[in-house]
Design an enzyme around this catalytic site. Sequence first.
Site, PDB file in Angstrom:
ATOM      1  N   GLY B 128      27.099  -5.492   3.136  1.00 12.51           N
ATOM      2  CA  GLY B 128      26.112  -3.942   2.602  1.00 12.51           C
ATOM      3  C   GLY B 128      26.875  -3.493   1.738  1.00 12.51           C
ATOM      4  N   CYS B 129      26.189  -2.564   0.974  1.00 11.82           N
ATOM      5  CA  CYS B 129      27.541  -1.427   0.756  1.00 11.82           C
ATOM      6  C   CYS B 129      27.537  -0.199   1.484  1.00 11.82           C
ATOM      7  CB  CYS B 129      25.920  -0.529  -0.454  1.00 11.82           C
ATOM      8  SG  CYS B 129      24.673   0.067  -0.221  1.00 11.82           S
ATOM      9  N   TYR B 130      26.995   0.259   2.530  1.00 13.74           N
ATOM     10  CA  TYR B 130      27.913   0.971   3.424  1.00 13.74           C
ATOM     11  C   TYR B 130      28.988   1.017   4.018  1.00 13.74           C
ATOM     12  CZ  TYR B 130      24.373   4.853   3.041  1.00 13.74           C
ATOM     13  OH  TYR B 130      23.571   6.230   2.612  1.00 13.74           O
ATOM     14  N   THR B 132      30.954  -1.753   3.170  1.00 19.09           N
ATOM     15  CA  THR B 132      32.560  -2.025   2.377  1.00 19.09           C
ATOM     16  C   THR B 132      32.701  -0.641   1.764  1.00 19.09           C
ATOM     17  OG1 THR B 132      30.589  -4.072   0.795  1.00 19.09           O
ATOM     18  CG2 THR B 132      32.626  -2.922  -0.435  1.00 19.09           C
ATOM     19  N   ALA B 133      32.163  -0.056   2.324  1.00 23.03           N
ATOM     20  CA  ALA B 133      33.489   1.834   1.670  1.00 23.03           C
ATOM     21  C   ALA B 133      33.437   1.597   2.752  1.00 23.03           C
ATOM     22  CB  ALA B 133      31.880   3.054   1.685  1.00 23.03           C
TER      23      ALA B 133
END
Lengths: 319, 319, 319, 319
Positions: B128-130, B132-133
Site C-alpha cells: 500500500g502507499c502509506y 511504503t512511506a
Amino acid sequence: MHRIPVGVLGASGYAGRELCTLIADHPGLDLAFATANERRGERLALPGGSVTFVATDDAPINKAELVFSSLPHGASAEWVARVRAAGPRVVDLSSDLRPGHSAQSVPYGLTELNRTTLKDAPLIANPGCYPTAILLALAPLVRRGLVKPGATVVADAASGVTGAGNSPRAEMMFGEVTENFRAYAVGNEHRHLPEMRDTISRLKGDFDLLFTPHLLPVARGILATLTVPVTSITDDLLSPWREDYANEPFVELAADPPAIRDVVRRNVVRIAVRRVAGVRQPTLLVFSAIDNLVKGAAGQAIQNANVSLGLTESMGLPA
Amino acid sequence: MHRIPVGVLGASGYAGRELCTLIADHPGLDLAFATANERRGERLALPGGSVTFVATDDAPINKAELVFSSLPHGASAEWVARVRAAGPRVVDLSSDLRPGHSAQSVPYGLTELNRTTLKDAPLIANPGCYPTAILLALAPLVRRGLVKPGATVVADAASGVTGAGNSPRAEMMFGEVTENFRAYAVGNEHRHLPEMRDTISRLKGDFDLLFTPHLLPVARGILATLTVPVTSITDDLLSPWREDYANEPFVELAADPPAIRDVVRRNVVRIAVRRVAGVRQPTLLVFSAIDNLVKGAAGQAIQNANVSLGLTESMGLPA
Amino acid sequence: MHRIPVGVLGASGYAGRELCTLIADHPGLDLAFATANERRGERLALPGGSVTFVATDDAPINKAELVFSSLPHGASAEWVARVRAAGPRVVDLSSDLRPGHSAQSVPYGLTELNRTTLKDAPLIANPGCYPTAILLALAPLVRRGLVKPGATVVADAASGVTGAGNSPRAEMMFGEVTENFRAYAVGNEHRHLPEMRDTISRLKGDFDLLFTPHLLPVARGILATLTVPVTSITDDLLSPWREDYANEPFVELAADPPAIRDVVRRNVVRIAVRRVAGVRQPTLLVFSAIDNLVKGAAGQAIQNANVSLGLTESMGLPA
Amino acid sequence: MHRIPVGVLGASGYAGRELCTLIADHPGLDLAFATANERRGERLALPGGSVTFVATDDAPINKAELVFSSLPHGASAEWVARVRAAGPRVVDLSSDLRPGHSAQSVPYGLTELNRTTLKDAPLIANPGCYPTAILLALAPLVRRGLVKPGATVVADAASGVTGAGNSPRAEMMFGEVTENFRAYAVGNEHRHLPEMRDTISRLKGDFDLLFTPHLLPVARGILATLTVPVTSITDDLLSPWREDYANEPFVELAADPPAIRDVVRRNVVRIAVRRVAGVRQPTLLVFSAIDNLVKGAAGQAIQNANVSLGLTESMGLPA
C-alpha cells in the site's frame, strides 16, 4: 444602541482586515480608525461601508475606548504601551505579551479558560492560532489529571497560509504552495510553544507537548490531531468536554472528526474524540479545528474585547 | 532490445493508468494489453502511442510474461489466481494478497526491504502507499532495536485524493475537497495496518503503531510525520538510514523535512530525521514523502517486476 | 416580527443548502421544511439551529406561504404545478419555467430588470447563474441601442464547480479539476442561451450572443468577460450603468476588473468596463462577476421572494 | 554521442529551472553552467545530478556553444550582446529582442512557422507563452485569408501563475490566488501584443486582435479561447490545421476542446475547432492549450536550439 469606538493598529494584514470586517458587523462596536503604514490613504471595503487606512503614527488613539493591535511580533509591545499610557484598553494579537514572551504577567485571552481574569481587563494578550486549537482541546483532560504523567502528547497540526501573514515571501507564492504539503518549524521549536506550556503548567499538567506544524494548500483553517496517552478511558468519551463546555457558545463537540470546512468563517472550535485500537498504552485521539483568522485570531480578539468591555460575550461573532 | 510483453488488469484507475504510462516509457517492457470493463473500446493516450482498453474477460493473458493487477480490493485475488494458472507472473497492486489480508504467504514487494525474496518471484503483493512511506522510514530504527520497547509510534500521514481511486464519490468532488482538510479512518482501523504490523514484526520491532490518515486538497503525494520514542539518540542522526540505504537508487535522505512537491512523479521515498527539544522521552521525528501513485503504487510495481524478471531494478523508472 | 413560513424542495444540492442557510439568517422568513429524498432523515446544520430533511412527497406544503424549488431541471415543473395548485407562491430555481424552456409566460426573476412584473407574482422563474452575470452587465448598453446592430457579442465566462451541482460525476472529482481549466458546452449550445436571447430581444437588442462557458478549479464564482462591438464610445464609460443602477443595492460598479474573490458569499454583481485600444471596430470590454450560488441562484431567489411577498428587497441578503 | 555544451543565464526563475531540467534530460546537450545572482552557490537538483548556480558575471560563457538567456525583460538584451560578442549562439527567452520590442530584426522562434529562418541562426528570440498558443492556433486560417478582413478576433486566454515568474509579489501569494480568477492587462495593452501583430502582418492577416489575459489558480498551463469571424466555413473544419501541421511532432489536433491538463509537462500545442450556432456572422471557435513553461518557454527554446544547432528538432523534448 451606543457603539463603543475601537481602533485597529496594523489593519492591512489578514488578521487586521478580519478584525475590521468583524467590527463593521458588530452591533456594539464602531471602527474609529485603522492603521497601515504602507497602505495609508487606501480604502478597505467593509460590510456597509469602508475605512481609509492612516499611518500608525497618525492614529487618533484617544478616540477609541479599546484598541486592537495586529502589529507584527516585536513591533507591537511598544505601541501597546503607548496606547495604554494614553488610556484605551488593548487587545494585543501579537505574541509580544503572551506567556513566555514577556516578563509582564498579562491576562491570556483564551476566553473559555480564563474568562474571570479577562473581565474588565485593560490589557489582554490574545492567543496564537495553534494554541487556541490545541489548548481548548486538551484542557478538559489536563484539568482532570487524565493525561499520563511524564508522557509526550503529540500535536501534529496543519494550517492554511493566512496563518503566515500576507507579506510577500517566495515560499508562500501560489506556485510553491499549490499541490504541496510540508512540515515547518520542526523539532519542537515553534514560537507558540511557550504559551502552550504555560497554560498546561497552570492546569497542573505533567506531560510534554511535541508540536509539529504543517503548511496546507488552503487559505484558512487549522486542524490539530492530538495523540494523548491517558491514565484511563471512560465509556463516555466526550464527557469531560461536555461538562467543561456545557454553556460555551463557541465550542462544538462532534461525533465525527472535524474538517476545516466545518469551521471556516466561524468563531468556533470543533472537537471530536476517538479511542485507539491495537495499542498497549491507553490513548485518545483528540481532533480540533478552528478558523485561524476567526477563533484563532480576530474573532477571539473580539470575544475578549466583549468580555473586557462588559458586552455580551458572543456579540457580533459568527457561531 | 527485446521487450518483455506485460499486461495490466484494471487499467482505467489512477494506478492502472500510471502503470500503462510507465510501461510505455520502459525500455524493457511492452504493453500487450490493458483492461477496463466500463471503458472497453476507449483509447488511452500514452507516451509515443496509445492503448485500447479491452474487457478483463477478453484479456489475451497468454501474450504476457507478467501481468499487473490493478483491480479493486476484493476483486483482484480471483484474477490473480486465474492468471497464475495460465502461466504469467503477477504483481498484484490490490491489498488482497498482502500480509494480514490473505492466508497465502506471498512475497511482499517493499523492494528495498525484501529484495532477495522477490528475485524471480512468480507472484508479488505490491505494498500500500502509506506502508511504503512509513515502513521505509522506520525500518532502519526497527532493525537496530532503537524504537523504545512497548512504546507507541505515532504516524500521522496525509495523502492526495488519487489514493482513493477515481470512482465518483460525493466526498471526493472538487467542491468538497478544495480548501478542506480532515482525518479519516481514525481510531487505528485503516486497511493498511496489517501489512505494517507484519513488517514491523518481521523486523523484530516491539512497539505499537498508531496510524491516522488525512485527506489533502492535492492530487498526488503522501507526507508521513512519524514520532518515534527511541532508546537513545546518536549525534549522527541519519546514520542508520545512510547505512541501510547507501546503494538504494530510490531512497533520498534529506537535511530538511521533505515536501510532497519534492517527490511528485518520481519513484523515490524522501526521508528526513530531526531530534526533538523539550521532551523527557528521547524522541525522533522522521518525515517521509512519496508520490502515492509512483513509489506508492505503479512505480514500485514496475520496480518489483524488474526484480522478478531479472531486469535492472531501476530500468524505466523516474528517480 | 412575524416571520413568513417558507419551504425548500430539493434542499441537499448546493443551491438548496445555500437557500436554507440564507433563510435561517433572514429576519422575515422562517424555514418550515426542507426536502431531500436521498437524505431524508439527515440533519442540515444552519445558523442558529438545524433542519431535518423530509422526502419531497412528505413536504407539508400548506404550512408555507412560499416554496422555493431547487429540484433538478426536468423534475421541477411538475412540483411547481402541484405547489401552486395547493396555494403557496413559488420561486423556481430550475430552468423548467424560464423563457425558451416553457410554453408558459412566467415572470423572469432577473430582479433589477423585471422588478415591476415580480411584485406580488405568485410564480417566478429564477434566472440561471451565467445569464445573471451576463444580462445585468449588458442591459444598460442594450437598452440604449449602443450594441452594434448585427454584431456578435462574445461572452467568454468561467464558473466554479458548484454551478454543476453536487451529484458525483467523474469529471468533477478533485483529482480531475485541480490544476485544470477547460471550455465546455462549446459551439453556442448551452442551456442558458434561450433565456439570454429572450431578455436581449425584450430589450430590443439586435445582435447575436456567442457564449462559451469554462470550468474553473474553484468552488464558487463566475467571471464573464464580454466583448461588445458598439456604435460609439463616450468619455464617461460607466455612465449607462451608473444611470441604470443608481439605486440598486446589489450592483457594484468598479474601476478595476472584478475578481471572483470580490463577490464570493455576497448577493452582488460587480461590473467594470474598459475601452479597447488597437482595434478598428469601437469595442468595449465589460467584466461581470457574481457568486453563482448567491446572486446567481439562492440569493437572487430570496431577493425575488422578498419582492413577491412585499418585504424589503434587500432583507436578509449579504451585500 | 558528443553532447554540445550549453549555458543558462537567469536559471533560478521558473523558465530557467525548466530549461536546466530539460537540458539534463537531453541526449545531445550538456549543461555547462547556470547563473542566478541571488542564489549563487546554491545547488539545483536535476535529473541524474545537480548544478550549482554561479553569478551571471562569473559565467564561463566561452565553455558553451549556445547560451539560453532567461534573464528578466529589460536586463536580457545587454547580456545577449555580450554573449554573442564572445562567440556562442543565443536563444533569448525574454521579450527584449522580439518583434515590436527591438529595432533589430532577430529571427522569431515560433518554430513551426519560422523553421527555415531558424536553421543555423546564431540568435533567436523565443516567443512569449500567450503568442505561442494564439499564433499557432490562428496561422492556418490567416495564411488562407479565411479571417474576415477588418474583423476583430477575440482572444480570451487564461494562464497559470508561473507565467508571472517567481519573484515574490503580494498578488501572487497563495492566499490571494486560490479560489480566485480575474482578468489583467485589460484594454488590449499586454506586452505580448506587438509580437502577435507582427506575425499576423507577416502572414498577410488584415484583422485586429483583441487579447485579454486572465489569471488562473493553477501552477502551469494556458488555455486560449479564440473567436474568429471567417469568410466561409468548410465541412471539414480541421483541414487547414491538418494540412499545415501534418508532420509537426509538437502540434496536436483534437476533436474535443483541450484542457490544460492534456498538455502539462509536454512540449505541445493542442488545438480544437468548433463552428458556432445561432450567429449571423460565420464564426469559428478555436481552442489552444499549452504548458506555458514548456511549449510556451523552455521547451520551445530547446526546440529552437535543436534547429539552430542542426540536431533533430524533437530531441530531448517530451511530446
